[in-house]
Write a protein that holds these residues in place. Structure first.
Motif, PDB file in Angstrom:
ATOM      1  N   SER A  53       0.858  -1.191   0.000  1.00 17.27           N
ATOM      2  CA  SER A  53       0.000   0.000   0.000  1.00 17.27           C
ATOM      3  C   SER A  53       0.889   1.235   0.000  1.00 17.27           C
ATOM      4  O   SER A  53       2.102   1.137   0.264  1.00 17.27           O
ATOM      5  CB  SER A  53      -0.911   0.025   1.237  1.00 17.27           C
ATOM      6  N   GLY A  54       0.281   2.378  -0.237  1.00 17.43           N
ATOM      7  CA  GLY A  54       1.019   3.630  -0.129  1.00 17.43           C
ATOM      8  C   GLY A  54       1.474   3.867   1.302  1.00 17.43           C
ATOM      9  O   GLY A  54       2.564   4.386   1.538  1.00 17.43           O
ATOM     10  N   THR A  55       0.639   3.481   2.237  1.00 18.54           N
ATOM     11  CA  THR A  55       0.981   3.650   3.654  1.00 18.54           C
ATOM     12  C   THR A  55       2.193   2.797   4.036  1.00 18.54           C
ATOM     13  O   THR A  55       3.106   3.274   4.717  1.00 18.54           O
ATOM     14  CB  THR A  55      -0.230   3.286   4.539  1.00 18.54           C
ATOM     15  N   ALA A  56       2.201   1.539   3.579  1.00 21.39           N
ATOM     16  CA  ALA A  56       3.357   0.656   3.839  1.00 21.39           C
ATOM     17  C   ALA A  56       4.603   1.241   3.179  1.00 21.39           C
ATOM     18  O   ALA A  56       5.709   1.188   3.748  1.00 21.39           O
ATOM     19  CB  ALA A  56       3.071  -0.752   3.320  1.00 21.39           C
ATOM     20  N   GLU A 152       9.205  12.552  -0.135  1.00 26.48           N
ATOM     21  CA  GLU A 152       8.049  13.086  -0.866  1.00 26.48           C
ATOM     22  C   GLU A 152       6.896  12.092  -0.833  1.00 26.48           C
ATOM     23  O   GLU A 152       7.061  10.947  -1.245  1.00 26.48           O
ATOM     24  CB  GLU A 152       8.388  13.315  -2.341  1.00 26.48           C
ATOM     25  N   ASP A 153       5.732  12.552  -0.385  1.00 28.12           N
ATOM     26  CA  ASP A 153       4.513  11.752  -0.470  1.00 28.12           C
ATOM     27  C   ASP A 153       3.814  12.149  -1.777  1.00 28.12           C
ATOM     28  O   ASP A 153       3.198  13.213  -1.864  1.00 28.12           O
ATOM     29  CB  ASP A 153       3.620  12.028   0.748  1.00 28.12           C
ATOM     30  N   CYS A 154       3.956  11.276  -2.775  1.00 25.59           N
ATOM     31  CA  CYS A 154       3.396  11.535  -4.116  1.00 25.59           C
ATOM     32  C   CYS A 154       2.164  10.666  -4.355  1.00 25.59           C
ATOM     33  O   CYS A 154       1.839  10.345  -5.501  1.00 25.59           O
ATOM     34  CB  CYS A 154       4.434  11.239  -5.196  1.00 25.59           C
ATOM     35  N   ALA A 155       1.476  10.289  -3.278  1.00 22.84           N
ATOM     36  CA  ALA A 155       0.326   9.382  -3.388  1.00 22.84           C
ATOM     37  C   ALA A 155      -0.776   9.946  -4.282  1.00 22.84           C
ATOM     38  O   ALA A 155      -1.607   9.200  -4.788  1.00 22.84           O
ATOM     39  CB  ALA A 155      -0.234   9.085  -2.001  1.00 22.84           C
ATOM     40  N   GLN A 156      -0.771  11.293  -4.467  1.00 20.11           N
ATOM     41  CA  GLN A 156      -1.819  11.922  -5.282  1.00 20.11           C
ATOM     42  C   GLN A 156      -1.245  12.578  -6.531  1.00 20.11           C
ATOM     43  O   GLN A 156      -1.932  13.366  -7.174  1.00 20.11           O
ATOM     44  CB  GLN A 156      -2.556  12.985  -4.444  1.00 20.11           C
ATOM     45  N   SER A 157       0.004  12.276  -6.894  1.00 15.47           N
ATOM     46  CA  SER A 157       0.644  13.106  -7.926  1.00 15.47           C
ATOM     47  C   SER A 157       1.484  12.316  -8.931  1.00 15.47           C
ATOM     48  O   SER A 157       2.578  12.741  -9.293  1.00 15.47           O
ATOM     49  CB  SER A 157       1.482  14.187  -7.248  1.00 15.47           C
ATOM     50  N   PHE A 176       4.589   6.464  -3.817  1.00 17.67           N
ATOM     51  CA  PHE A 176       3.331   6.606  -4.558  1.00 17.67           C
ATOM     52  C   PHE A 176       2.358   5.565  -4.018  1.00 17.67           C
ATOM     53  O   PHE A 176       2.783   4.525  -3.485  1.00 17.67           O
ATOM     54  CB  PHE A 176       3.547   6.371  -6.054  1.00 17.67           C
ATOM     55  N   SER A 177       1.056   5.840  -4.170  1.00 12.94           N
ATOM     56  CA  SER A 177       0.009   4.884  -3.797  1.00 12.94           C
ATOM     57  C   SER A 177      -0.745   4.475  -5.055  1.00 12.94           C
ATOM     58  O   SER A 177      -0.901   5.283  -5.974  1.00 12.94           O
ATOM     59  CB  SER A 177      -0.973   5.538  -2.820  1.00 12.94           C
ATOM     60  N   PHE A 178      -1.209   3.238  -5.064  1.00 15.17           N
ATOM     61  CA  PHE A 178      -2.003   2.748  -6.196  1.00 15.17           C
ATOM     62  C   PHE A 178      -3.390   2.295  -5.754  1.00 15.17           C
ATOM     63  O   PHE A 178      -3.959   1.349  -6.284  1.00 15.17           O
ATOM     64  CB  PHE A 178      -1.252   1.614  -6.920  1.00 15.17           C
ATOM     65  N   THR A 181      -8.759   4.894  -6.047  1.00 11.56           N
ATOM     66  CA  THR A 181      -9.169   6.276  -6.369  1.00 11.56           C
ATOM     67  C   THR A 181      -8.022   7.109  -6.946  1.00 11.56           C
ATOM     68  O   THR A 181      -8.250   8.233  -7.397  1.00 11.56           O
ATOM     69  CB  THR A 181      -9.665   6.998  -5.100  1.00 11.56           C
ATOM     70  N   LYS A 182      -6.796   6.616  -6.912  1.00 10.13           N
ATOM     71  CA  LYS A 182      -5.639   7.431  -7.336  1.00 10.13           C
ATOM     72  C   LYS A 182      -5.555   7.492  -8.863  1.00 10.13           C
ATOM     73  O   LYS A 182      -6.334   6.846  -9.556  1.00 10.13           O
ATOM     74  CB  LYS A 182      -4.352   6.863  -6.745  1.00 10.13           C
ATOM     75  N   ASN A 183      -4.576   8.228  -9.388  1.00  9.71           N
ATOM     76  CA  ASN A 183      -4.498   8.431 -10.841  1.00  9.71           C
ATOM     77  C   ASN A 183      -4.249   7.140 -11.608  1.00  9.71           C
ATOM     78  O   ASN A 183      -4.550   7.063 -12.793  1.00  9.71           O
ATOM     79  CB  ASN A 183      -3.433   9.468 -11.179  1.00  9.71           C
TER      80      ASN A 183
END
Ligand SMILES: *Cc1c(COP(=O)(O)O)cnc(C)c1O
Length: 362
Positions: A53-56, A152-157, A176-178, A181-183
């Motif tokens: 996950s993005g959190t992990a 850098e938290d790029c979870a939304q970018s 990054f998160s996948f 809801t993300k891009n």
């Protein structure tokens, strides 16, 4: 109801998932390796370690960058809870800094004042919120001047740029998160990126139980591995990411134009030279609850990102953060509302959103 988010999953993703099913190698393996390499190449870093996950990925990135108990990490109070929680996971202390009301990202001037006041701050976790880069010239100046570790938290970018350089390439490490809801999505999933071989080696180990060789563990690690099933989805989604982002940008441009003469609604601002990828199209209104009820009644999904600053979350109150004041972040938390901007919107969905919003005060 037009949903606020909806992933686009086609036959191509299904075929690749079936391939994994047929291979019998469901957990981490060749697909994860392939996906990690391709994602790092897309963003422009040397190394990538995929996570569950993005959190992990955030937790791993902070540990791999050396953040530990007692450290102070500056960050924004206006973000999803995972950003700041990842600092707590390491035993370090988040030091919140207010945001710039135009971009919703951490305010570099306020950050500098905080760094001057507290020389114990040794790291900085920035969040490129809603798909828009932070002010990286100023941030990098501060990183050098105050010798900070930058995450850098790029979870939304995914694919967002600052002066033609992609976010995720500035820090010692980035994530990054996948999430769906993300891009782009892998179901659940995340990734740690870096150009630093040592950080990469540490991250890869933390994700896999601190394992140096088979069943030989020389440090504390976790099971934060991505699965081949997730990576198979990610491989197809990554190919489509540029097109997904382009559609988000076009949808946002339509809204910007259509809403430009509404004096009761503030559209997103994009500083010169930045490429916004509109994970969210977030506007400001001063009667948000009423506007939200109106959208609901008219069948337009919306999101509130975020209704509370992190320091006002009940858990953070217990930790003693509630008394802190962040005027701009709190004002934003009261006024922001996100409209659907994702690439699954049809032309008629877009028309409907425009119509409904424009008719609000008529
Ligand atoms: C989504 C998100 C995360 C966490 O990602 P998950 O994959 O949901 O764990 C972290 N930070 C920000 C800013 C996010 O939006």
């Amino acid at each position: 109801m037009i949903p606020i988010a909806k992933p686009i999953i086609t036959e191509a993703e299904k075929r690749r998932v079936l391939e994994v099913m047929d291979s019998g190698m469901l957990a981490s393996g060749a697909y994860v390796k392939d996906f990690s390499e391709k994602f790092a190449e897309f963003i422009g870093t040397k190394y990538a370690a995929a996570a569950s996950s993005g959190t992990a990925a955030l937790h791993t990135a902070l540990l791999a960058a050396g953040i530990k108990e007692g450290d102070k990490v500056a960050t924004t109070p206006f973000t999803f809870i995972a950003s700041s929680n990842s600092i707590l996971y390491t035993g370090a202390e988040p030091v919140f800094v207010d945001i710039d009301p135009e971009t919703y990202n951490i305010d570099a001037d306020k950050l500098e004042r905080k760094l001057q006041a507290d020389p114990d701050i040794s790291a900085l976790l920035i969040v490129h919120l809603y798909g828009l880069s932070c002010d990286m010239d100023r941030i990098m100046e501060l990183v050098e001047k105050y010798n900070l570790t930058l995450i850098e938290d790029c979870a939304q970018s995914h694919g967002a740029e600052y002066k033609e350089k992609k976010v995720g390439t500035f820090g010692d490490t980035s994530i990054f998160s996948f999430y769906p809801t993300k891009n782009m999505t892998t179901g659940e999933g995340g990734i740690v990126l870096t150009n630093n071989e040592e950080i990469y080696n540490k991250a890869a180990k933390i994700i896999n139980h601190g394992q140096a060789e088979k069943y030989y563990h020389d440090q504390l690690g976790y099971n934060f591995r991505m699965t081949n099933i997730a990576a198979a989805v990610g491989l197809v989604q990554l190919e489509k990411l540029p097109e997904f982002n382009l559609t988000r940008i076009e949808n946002a441009a339509l809204f910007d134009l259509e809403f430009s003469d509404l004096n009761w609604l503030k559209t997103p601002s994009v500083p010169d030279g930045l490429k916004h990828v509109y994970h969210q199209y977030t506007v400001r209104v001063n009667d948000r609850e009423k506007f939200a009820d109106y959208l609901e009644e008219k069948g337009i999904g919306y999101g509130i990102h975020y209704p509370l600053t992190v320091n006002k979350q009940p858990y953070y109150k217990k930790l003693g953060y509630a008394e802190l004041k962040f005027a701009e972040a709190e004002k934003a938390a009261d006024e922001v509302i996100s409209l659907p901007v994702h690439p699954s919107l049809s032309d008629s969905d877009l028309e409907q959103i425009v119509e409904v919003v424009k008719n609000y005060k008529k």
